[in-house]
Design an enzyme around this catalytic site. Structure first.
Site, short mmCIF file in Angstrom:
data_model
loop_
_atom_site.label_atom_id
_atom_site.label_comp_id
_atom_site.label_asym_id
_atom_site.label_seq_id
_atom_site.Cartn_x
_atom_site.Cartn_y
_atom_site.Cartn_z
N ARG A 89 -4.33 -8.07 11.70
CA ARG A 89 -5.61 -7.40 11.92
C ARG A 89 -6.72 -8.44 11.95
O ARG A 89 -6.69 -9.40 11.18
CB ARG A 89 -5.82 -6.40 10.79
CG ARG A 89 -7.11 -5.67 10.80
CD ARG A 89 -6.99 -4.35 10.05
NE ARG A 89 -7.07 -4.50 8.60
CZ ARG A 89 -7.02 -3.46 7.76
NH1 ARG A 89 -6.89 -2.24 8.21
NH2 ARG A 89 -7.11 -3.64 6.46
N ASP A 120 -13.28 2.81 -0.06
CA ASP A 120 -12.57 1.55 0.20
C ASP A 120 -12.25 1.37 1.68
O ASP A 120 -11.84 0.30 2.10
CB ASP A 120 -11.26 1.48 -0.62
CG ASP A 120 -10.39 2.71 -0.40
OD1 ASP A 120 -10.88 3.82 -0.65
OD2 ASP A 120 -9.23 2.56 0.02
N ASP A 170 -9.20 0.65 8.90
CA ASP A 170 -8.11 1.38 8.28
C ASP A 170 -7.71 2.62 9.05
O ASP A 170 -8.05 3.74 8.73
CB ASP A 170 -8.46 1.73 6.82
CG ASP A 170 -7.40 1.17 5.91
OD1 ASP A 170 -6.24 1.17 6.33
OD2 ASP A 170 -7.72 0.73 4.80
N GLY A 202 4.51 -2.46 -0.51
CA GLY A 202 3.81 -3.53 0.20
C GLY A 202 4.15 -3.62 1.68
O GLY A 202 3.72 -4.55 2.36
P1 AMP Z 1 -5.24 3.38 2.39
O1 AMP Z 1 -5.27 4.85 2.11
O2 AMP Z 1 -4.26 2.99 3.46
O3 AMP Z 1 -6.58 2.83 2.60
O4 AMP Z 1 -4.63 2.70 1.08
C1 AMP Z 1 -5.14 2.93 -0.20
C2 AMP Z 1 -4.60 1.92 -1.18
O5 AMP Z 1 -3.17 1.98 -1.26
C3 AMP Z 1 -4.94 0.49 -0.83
O6 AMP Z 1 -5.17 -0.20 -2.02
C4 AMP Z 1 -3.68 0.02 -0.14
O7 AMP Z 1 -3.52 -1.39 -0.23
C5 AMP Z 1 -2.61 0.73 -0.97
N1 AMP Z 1 -1.35 0.92 -0.22
C6 AMP Z 1 -1.13 1.72 0.85
N2 AMP Z 1 0.15 1.65 1.26
C7 AMP Z 1 0.77 0.79 0.43
C8 AMP Z 1 2.12 0.28 0.32
N3 AMP Z 1 3.08 0.65 1.16
N4 AMP Z 1 2.38 -0.61 -0.68
C9 AMP Z 1 1.42 -0.99 -1.53
N5 AMP Z 1 0.16 -0.55 -1.49
C10 AMP Z 1 -0.17 0.33 -0.52
MG MG Z 2 -7.61 1.29 2.91
#
Ligand code: AMP
Ligand code: MG
Length: 485
Positions: free
Chosen positions: A175, A251, A261, A125
């Protein structure tokens, strides 16, 4: 608590069915320290930048205190990640609420890196300082380039380590976005929604982003068409400045048409359609030249998700979706061509322009030209500093271009158009890295502040921008970016 900061929340997302989110407070952090604040953005949102820098303001930007009227929550969504469908959701983000601006606008205020949520899966998180500052720099640069994007209000260090390959100092980014509705939010509703949830979401998106279609005959089809239009415009703009998103999963594609993102994204130096920076994109799915196709692929997923709303008979619904999707490539091409003409100072439209543009790009690819600096050189009329400019192929092209410019009514208008379309500078990877290194390793934020300053007006062509226009020194290691950081 008196509200001297200027928060003015109205949380419409929290009024959606429970399925779409989980109420979630940020996890407090040990010792918040404000690293960067976007005062100009704060003021435009009706927030007092001075007050945001007080202990109480910083406590809010760190998630340690919740302002009155906020309704913190983590959003649920799904998405195709590199082609594979997954249940996702805000794993390390919390939506504080929607700020109503003095102009009557509505924007999401969201923390990124604020602790675990029910959607965190295996993640912690949290986020590290480097990637959050990187998002701040690049998103603000995109805004200054006049490309629709989420914005960055602040980055606060948490005083806590995050565990990656090594221990890194943690941070939270605030953000600001038109909304965080994604193609993946619709996929989530289609997959797991109960009766009416998908329609509720579509009505919500229409009210928030496309109110004009509310009265159209088939408003859900109009919604689809509007998103297609905005994404075609957006991706054309990315291509025109050489921006590579890096992780165009469904997403990470908004319904509003904003870039969102900033993970493994980067700007291209040397022009090459096959450019990929992301270390995890081994197949080149999201390579520079593929972005327009991938946006079309994502829009097809959106159309599939809302199919039941388009027509009660599936066959008819598919037909309507297909007709709309078929327009996407023309819309993209139209926007891209218009932008490319502008980059060459062409206000009139001549059939041969496309061939002229194509020949320049091919010549650039052949001679490994710097993308931004080629157009910069054409704009200021100084053909120096690149091998390209001495090649026979380029010189022949240049003569043709000069001839074409003679068809224009005003040379000075052409020149002006080029200056407002071709950025003198972009956030070059080596400059961004230098700014981050100074901040992370030496606690020196001046390098970043200077970079942010020159990037705030990329069309200025000012003397102080010259050193930032230089491409990186030749290296035998390609630049790499990392995801999930
Ligand atoms: P992203 O590739 O950054 O768009 O993230 C893809 C998914 O992974 C999303 O659901 C994010 O919320 C989750 N996510 C990315 N980094 C973390 C993290 N450090 N802890 C928890 N969830 C994460
Ligand atoms: Mg994302």
């Amino acid at each position: 608590m008196t509200n001297t900061i200027g928060w003015n929340f109205d949380n419409s997302y929290a009024r959606l069915p429970q399925l779409f989110y989980t109420s979630q407070n940020p996890t407090p952090v040990r010792s918040p320290d404000l690293l960067v604040l976007n005062s100009e953005l704060a003021e435009s949102l009706g927030l007092n930048a001075e007050e945001l820098q007080t202990d109480q303001g910083i406590a809010i930007l760190a998630g340690n205190e919740t302002p009155d009227g906020a309704s913190p929550l983590a959003q649920a969504y799904a998405g195709h990640q590199f082609g594979h469908f997954n249940m996702l959701g805000d794993g390390r983000a919390v939506l504080l609420g929607e700020q109503i601006t003095p102009q009557g606008g509505r924007v999401d205020i969201q923390y990124k890196g604020s602790g675990r949520t029910p959607y965190s899966r295996g993640g912690d998180g949290r986020a590290a300082i480097g990637p959050m500052l990187r998002e701040y720099i690049i998103s603000e640069a995109m805004h200054a380039l006049r490309i629709p994007t989420t914005r960055s209000l602040a980055v606060v260090a948490t005083g806590e380590p995050v565990i990656r390959e090594a221990d890194l100092p943690g941070a939270i980014l605030t953000r600001v976005a038109a909304s965080h509705l994604r193609v993946g939010t619709f996929q989530f509703a289609a997959q797991w929604g109960k009766d009416g949830d998908l329609q509720t979401l579509a009505d919500y998106a229409i009210e928030r982003h496309y109110p004009a279609v509310a009265t159209s005959e088939n408003k859900y089809l109009s919604l689809l068409q509007e998103v297609i239009k905005r994404q075609a415009v957006l991706v054309a703009q990315w291509q025109l400045v050489g921006f590579i998103h890096g992780v165009m999963n469904t997403d990470n594609m908004t319904i509003s048409g904003e870039t969102i993102d900033y993970g493994p994204c980067a700007f291209m130096d040397t022009y090459d359609q096959a450019t990929v920076f992301s270390s995890i994109d081994r197949q080149g799915r999201y390579a520079y030249g593929n972005q327009p196709y991938m946006a079309g692929w994502n829009l097809t997923r959106l159309a599939e998700a809302i199919l039941p709303l388009l027509h009660e008979e599936e066959e008819q619904a598919v037909k309507l979706a297909e007709e709309s999707l078929a327009n996407y490539s023309d819309l993209f091409k139209e926007n891209w061509l218009k932008g490319m003409r502008a980059k060459l100072g062409l206000l009139k439209e001549v059939t041969e322009d496309e061939a002229l543009i194509g020949e320049l790009l091919e010549t650039m690819q052949e001679h490994k030209a710097d993308y931004t600096n080629t157009f910069r050189a054409l704009t200021i009329g100084e053909l120096e500093g690149q091998e390209l400019f001495q090649t026979e192929r380029f010189l022949k092209w240049h003569t043709q271009w000069q001839k074409r410019l003679e068809l224009e009514d005003s040379q000075s208008n052409s020149q002006k158009l080029m200056k407002t379309t071709n950025p003198a500078i972009i956030p070059r990877n080596h400059q961004v890295e230098a700014a981050l290194e100074a901040a992370e390793k030496r606690g020196d934020y001046e390098v970043m502040k200077r970079l942010l300053h020159v990037l705030s007006d990329p069309y200025a062509y000012s003397a102080e921008q010259t050193e930032y226009a230089a491409p990186p020194a030749p290296s035998n290691r390609p630049y790499r970016t990392f995801c999930g950081t």
